[in-house]
Design an enzyme around this catalytic site. Structure first.
Site, PDB file in Angstrom:
ATOM      1  N   GLY A  72       0.079  -2.078 -16.457  1.00 29.23           N
ATOM      2  CA  GLY A  72      -0.724  -0.952 -15.960  1.00 29.23           C
ATOM      3  C   GLY A  72       0.089   0.329 -15.956  1.00 29.23           C
ATOM      4  O   GLY A  72      -0.347   1.382 -16.445  1.00 29.23           O
ATOM      5  N   GLU A 124     -11.439   6.147  -9.239  1.00 27.38           N
ATOM      6  CA  GLU A 124     -12.469   5.594  -8.349  1.00 27.38           C
ATOM      7  C   GLU A 124     -11.724   4.770  -7.317  1.00 27.38           C
ATOM      8  O   GLU A 124     -11.198   3.705  -7.643  1.00 27.38           O
ATOM      9  CB  GLU A 124     -13.425   4.678  -9.132  1.00 27.38           C
ATOM     10  CG  GLU A 124     -14.298   5.373 -10.132  1.00 27.38           C
ATOM     11  CD  GLU A 124     -15.419   6.167  -9.483  1.00 27.38           C
ATOM     12  OE1 GLU A 124     -15.660   6.039  -8.260  1.00 27.38           O
ATOM     13  OE2 GLU A 124     -16.053   6.936 -10.213  1.00 27.38           O
ATOM     14  N   CYS A 177     -16.596  -1.491  -3.196  1.00 29.88           N
ATOM     15  CA  CYS A 177     -15.981  -0.256  -2.685  1.00 29.88           C
ATOM     16  C   CYS A 177     -17.017   0.635  -2.003  1.00 29.88           C
ATOM     17  O   CYS A 177     -16.693   1.386  -1.101  1.00 29.88           O
ATOM     18  CB  CYS A 177     -15.265   0.493  -3.793  1.00 29.88           C
ATOM     19  SG  CYS A 177     -16.249   0.628  -5.281  1.00 29.88           S
ATOM     20  N   GLU A 204     -10.314   0.651   4.848  1.00 34.42           N
ATOM     21  CA  GLU A 204     -11.113  -0.202   3.980  1.00 34.42           C
ATOM     22  C   GLU A 204     -10.613  -1.641   4.137  1.00 34.42           C
ATOM     23  O   GLU A 204      -9.427  -1.911   3.994  1.00 34.42           O
ATOM     24  CB  GLU A 204     -10.953   0.252   2.524  1.00 34.42           C
ATOM     25  CG  GLU A 204     -11.818  -0.540   1.584  1.00 34.42           C
ATOM     26  CD  GLU A 204     -11.830   0.020   0.171  1.00 34.42           C
ATOM     27  OE1 GLU A 204     -10.738   0.190  -0.405  1.00 34.42           O
ATOM     28  OE2 GLU A 204     -12.923   0.288  -0.354  1.00 34.42           O
ATOM     29  N   LYS A 212      -6.501  -2.471 -19.387  1.00 33.85           N
ATOM     30  CA  LYS A 212      -5.644  -3.369 -18.601  1.00 33.85           C
ATOM     31  C   LYS A 212      -6.494  -3.810 -17.410  1.00 33.85           C
ATOM     32  O   LYS A 212      -6.657  -3.073 -16.454  1.00 33.85           O
ATOM     33  CB  LYS A 212      -4.388  -2.632 -18.132  1.00 33.85           C
ATOM     34  CG  LYS A 212      -3.196  -3.520 -17.793  1.00 33.85           C
ATOM     35  CD  LYS A 212      -3.445  -4.593 -16.761  1.00 33.85           C
ATOM     36  CE  LYS A 212      -3.330  -4.079 -15.341  1.00 33.85           C
ATOM     37  NZ  LYS A 212      -3.606  -5.198 -14.349  1.00 33.85           N
TER      38      LYS A 212
HETATM   39  P1  NAP Z   1      -5.007  -2.290  -7.091  1.00 29.03           P
HETATM   40  O1  NAP Z   1      -3.695  -2.914  -6.902  1.00 29.03           O
HETATM   41  O2  NAP Z   1      -5.147  -0.841  -6.901  1.00 29.03           O
HETATM   42  O3  NAP Z   1      -5.530  -2.745  -8.534  1.00 29.03           O
HETATM   43  C1  NAP Z   1      -6.379  -2.037  -9.390  1.00 29.03           C
HETATM   44  C2  NAP Z   1      -5.824  -2.109 -10.807  1.00 29.03           C
HETATM   45  O4  NAP Z   1      -4.619  -1.341 -10.892  1.00 29.03           O
HETATM   46  C3  NAP Z   1      -5.430  -3.513 -11.240  1.00 29.03           C
HETATM   47  O5  NAP Z   1      -5.689  -3.683 -12.605  1.00 29.03           O
HETATM   48  C4  NAP Z   1      -3.963  -3.509 -10.944  1.00 29.03           C
HETATM   49  O6  NAP Z   1      -3.234  -4.519 -11.589  1.00 29.03           O
HETATM   50  C5  NAP Z   1      -3.562  -2.132 -11.383  1.00 29.03           C
HETATM   51  N1  NAP Z   1      -2.292  -1.664 -10.847  1.00 29.03           N
HETATM   52  C6  NAP Z   1      -1.623  -2.086  -9.743  1.00 29.03           C
HETATM   53  N2  NAP Z   1      -0.467  -1.415  -9.607  1.00 29.03           N
HETATM   54  C7  NAP Z   1      -0.391  -0.547 -10.642  1.00 29.03           C
HETATM   55  C8  NAP Z   1       0.573   0.428 -11.057  1.00 29.03           C
HETATM   56  N3  NAP Z   1       1.703   0.645 -10.367  1.00 29.03           N
HETATM   57  N4  NAP Z   1       0.330   1.139 -12.174  1.00 29.03           N
HETATM   58  C9  NAP Z   1      -0.791   0.943 -12.880  1.00 29.03           C
HETATM   59  N5  NAP Z   1      -1.731   0.030 -12.541  1.00 29.03           N
HETATM   60  C10 NAP Z   1      -1.545  -0.694 -11.435  1.00 29.03           C
HETATM   61  O7  NAP Z   1      -6.046  -2.973  -6.165  1.00 29.03           O
HETATM   62  P2  NAP Z   1      -6.131  -4.513  -5.819  1.00 29.03           P
HETATM   63  O8  NAP Z   1      -4.787  -5.084  -5.515  1.00 29.03           O
HETATM   64  O9  NAP Z   1      -6.898  -5.182  -6.851  1.00 29.03           O
HETATM   65  O10 NAP Z   1      -6.944  -4.406  -4.482  1.00 29.03           O
HETATM   66  C11 NAP Z   1      -6.327  -3.805  -3.358  1.00 29.03           C
HETATM   67  C12 NAP Z   1      -7.289  -2.938  -2.607  1.00 29.03           C
HETATM   68  O11 NAP Z   1      -7.848  -1.947  -3.491  1.00 29.03           O
HETATM   69  C13 NAP Z   1      -8.502  -3.641  -2.059  1.00 29.03           C
HETATM   70  O12 NAP Z   1      -8.242  -4.284  -0.870  1.00 29.03           O
HETATM   71  C14 NAP Z   1      -9.467  -2.499  -1.925  1.00 29.03           C
HETATM   72  O13 NAP Z   1      -9.249  -1.805  -0.739  1.00 29.03           O
HETATM   73  C15 NAP Z   1      -9.131  -1.601  -3.066  1.00 29.03           C
HETATM   74  N6  NAP Z   1     -10.077  -1.759  -4.191  1.00 29.03           N
HETATM   75  C16 NAP Z   1     -10.977  -0.788  -4.447  1.00 29.03           C
HETATM   76  C17 NAP Z   1     -11.862  -0.931  -5.489  1.00 29.03           C
HETATM   77  C18 NAP Z   1     -12.866   0.084  -5.844  1.00 29.03           C
HETATM   78  O14 NAP Z   1     -13.789  -0.216  -6.582  1.00 29.03           O
HETATM   79  N7  NAP Z   1     -12.747   1.320  -5.409  1.00 29.03           N
HETATM   80  C19 NAP Z   1     -11.838  -2.075  -6.268  1.00 29.03           C
HETATM   81  C20 NAP Z   1     -10.878  -3.048  -5.995  1.00 29.03           C
HETATM   82  C21 NAP Z   1     -10.003  -2.861  -4.969  1.00 29.03           C
HETATM   83  P3  NAP Z   1      -3.040  -5.927 -10.784  1.00 29.03           P
HETATM   84  O15 NAP Z   1      -4.349  -6.577 -10.859  1.00 29.03           O
HETATM   85  O16 NAP Z   1      -1.997  -6.635 -11.549  1.00 29.03           O
HETATM   86  O17 NAP Z   1      -2.624  -5.594  -9.389  1.00 29.03           O
END
Ligand code: NAP
Ligand code: MG
Length: 462
Positions: A207, A245, A279, A369, A170
């Site tokens: 997800g 991660e 990240c 972050e 996903k």
């Molecule tokens: P996120 O919401 O945590 O998204 C990561 C993945 O998880 C996406 O595929 C997302 O789908 C999915 N997801 C979201 N809610 C979920 C749930 N309840 N159950 C299962 N899966 C779920 O992160 P983001 O919105 O892309 O970014 C937000 C913040 O995350 C950034 O500002 C940054 O701080 C952090 N981030 C960290 C990394 C890293 O490499 N460590 C990478 C990206 C972002 P959707 O795309 O539909 O939301």
């Protein structure tokens, strides 16, 4: 605008169960470039069932044959490299040269490394009167973010497939086109039906359904700490394996003996690359008080020069979030020396490369972050103070140390609470384990350690 209505399930592109869709938008010009299905729990269930059915066959496939398929996959990534780079640029916004070199270059290296590891790894080991078999964990649910859309997929799928696991992916809602292209590459590489499956969709729907599915044996997630915590809790309740991660707030520690211009130059480039959406970015620069003013000047001019070379951030929401952090930095008393919250262009979700000086540890810009092109420069008094500041966040994903002597930098690095440290600008190594200490995560990706995440042991005694 290309409208897709299918998902990659059980070796073919099949229509999604529902009618909901996701618009894919180019962050550089805000145009809708494609539409993909927003998969439902029904789609996830079909994908997981296909992965489950394919598992015995793939798990029993000799490692040399799995290695050959991964080698073929690597070759398809190379052959279709331009298409991948253009797709990443279109949906993430990164400059094309960066997409080619990093967004495609790193996954090619990682896929190649797993083609080799699958062939070499000792899946069987003798321990005294036992033979220990390293067997695939089973069906993997992979949930990936948008920031390195191809790398994040390959860093999970390649080791999982090398181990003999089957996969349901996903990907992030913002970057589903790269994921579709990856599924096409898997198909072209001749992986058997059901071994890899793709469900595009929203995190809280597709997800969540994937993380909760009882037939998923391991959930591998990369993304925010907030979502990671939920996924960890779900996995804990179901007693299934989980790899997380999460975020970072890494320190770039410039010791007094270091080549200041080089350390600051590389440090600024590290933060601004990919518009700060990395990240492991070194978003806190730590400089000794005697060299602080010089470092701030160097950082400000390096960031200003970055100006036109920087791409947009991924979405309007991300842009607003980053701007909010910049406004908060100023409100908390940090001194803006480059960039700022205003919009650099009329169209596109661009943010100025931004540098804050006089940042103190308690400020939000030193702790949270930001995931945008924002660097905080902090002052330290002596080495102990630098170590305390470097370790003073909830995160521990990466870091850097600079010193005249390598041994001095290594001694400092050994005291940092973090998963990886670059010494005097060390290069990315696709075989080195990548993952976090503290709240930056659980588990490791890449290399042998990344492969081991997807294996479980069975001991036979004789
Ligand atoms: P996120 O919401 O945590 O998204 C990561 C993945 O998880 C996406 O595929 C997302 O789908 C999915 N997801 C979201 N809610 C979920 C749930 N309840 N159950 C299962 N899966 C779920 O992160 P983001 O919105 O892309 O970014 C937000 C913040 O995350 C950034 O500002 C940054 O701080 C952090 N981030 C960290 C990394 C890293 O490499 N460590 C990478 C990206 C972002 P959707 O795309 O539909 O939301
Ligand atoms: Mg999200």
């Amino acid at each position: 605008m290309k409208a897709h209505d299918d998902l990659y399930l059980d070796g073919a592109w099949r229509p999604a169960a529902g009618r909901d869709t996701i618009d894919v938008v180019n962050p550089a010009d805000e145009q809708v470039i494609a539409r993909v299905p927003a998969g439902t729990a029904e789609d996830v269930d079909a994908a997981v069932r296909a992965a489950r059915a394919a598992l015995p066959g793939w798990a029993a496939t000799p490692p040399a044959e799995r290695a050959a398929r991964l080698g073929a996959l690597r070759d398809v990534l190379v052959a279709r490299g331009e298409e991948f780079a253009a797709t990443v640029t279109a949906e993430l916004g990164s400059p094309l040269a960066f997409s080619q070199a990093v967004h495609v270059g790193a996954p090619v290296a990682v896929a190649g490394s797993y083609a080799e590891l699958a062939a070499e790894y000792d899946f069987e080991e003798k321990v005294g009167n036992s033979v220990v078999h390293h067997e695939p964990v089973g069906v993997v649910g992979a949930i990936t973010p948008w920031n390195y859309p191809l790398h994040q997929i390959v860093a999970k799928a390649a080791p999982a497939l090398a181990a003999g696991c089957t996969v349901v992916l996903k990907p992030a809602e913002n970057t589903p086109l790269t994921a579709r292209l990856f599924a096409a590459a898997v198909h072209e590489a001749g992986l058997p039906a059901g071994v890899f499956n793709l469900v595009t969709g929203l995190g809280p729907v597709a997800g969540q359904a994937l993380a909760e599915h009882p037939e998923v044996d391991l959930v591998s997630f990369t993304g925010s700490t907030a979502v990671g915590r939920r996924i960890g809790a779900l996995a804990g309740a179901a007693v299934k394996r989980v790899a997380l991660e999460l975020g970072g707030k890494s320190a770039n520690v410039i010791l007094p003996s270091a080549d200041l211009a080089k350390a600051v130059g590389v440090g600024v480039a590290n933060v601004m690359a990919n518009s700060g959406q990395t990240c492991s970015a070194w978003t806190r620069m730590l400089v000794h008080r005697d060299r602080y003013d010089e470092a701030v000047q160097l950082a400000a001019s390096a960031a200003a020069k970055y100006g036109e070379r920087i791409g947009p951030v991924v979405s309007a929401r991300q842009r607003d979030r980053v701007r909010g952090h910049i406004e908060r930095g100023t409100a908390e008393g940090a001194r803006l020396v480059a960039g700022g919250p205003d919009a650099p262009r009329e169209k596109g979700w661009f943010v100025h490369p931004t540098v804050f000086a006089d940042v103190t540890e308690d400020m939000a810009i030193a702790q949270e972050e930001i995931f945008g092109p924002v660097l905080s420069v902090l002052r330290y008094e002596d080495e102990e103070d630098a170590l305390r500041i470097a370790n003073g966040t909830v995160y521990g994903l990466a870091g850097a140390v600079w010193a005249a002597e390598e041994s001095e930098a290594v001694a400092f690095a050994r005291r940092m609470d973090t998963g990886q440290v670059d010494i005097n600008g060390g290069r990315f190594n696709p075989l080195a384990p990548f993952g976090g200490y503290k709240q930056s995560g659980v588990g490791r990706e890449l290399g042998r350690h990344g492969l081991a995440e997807y294996l479980q042991t069975k001991s036979l005694q004789f």
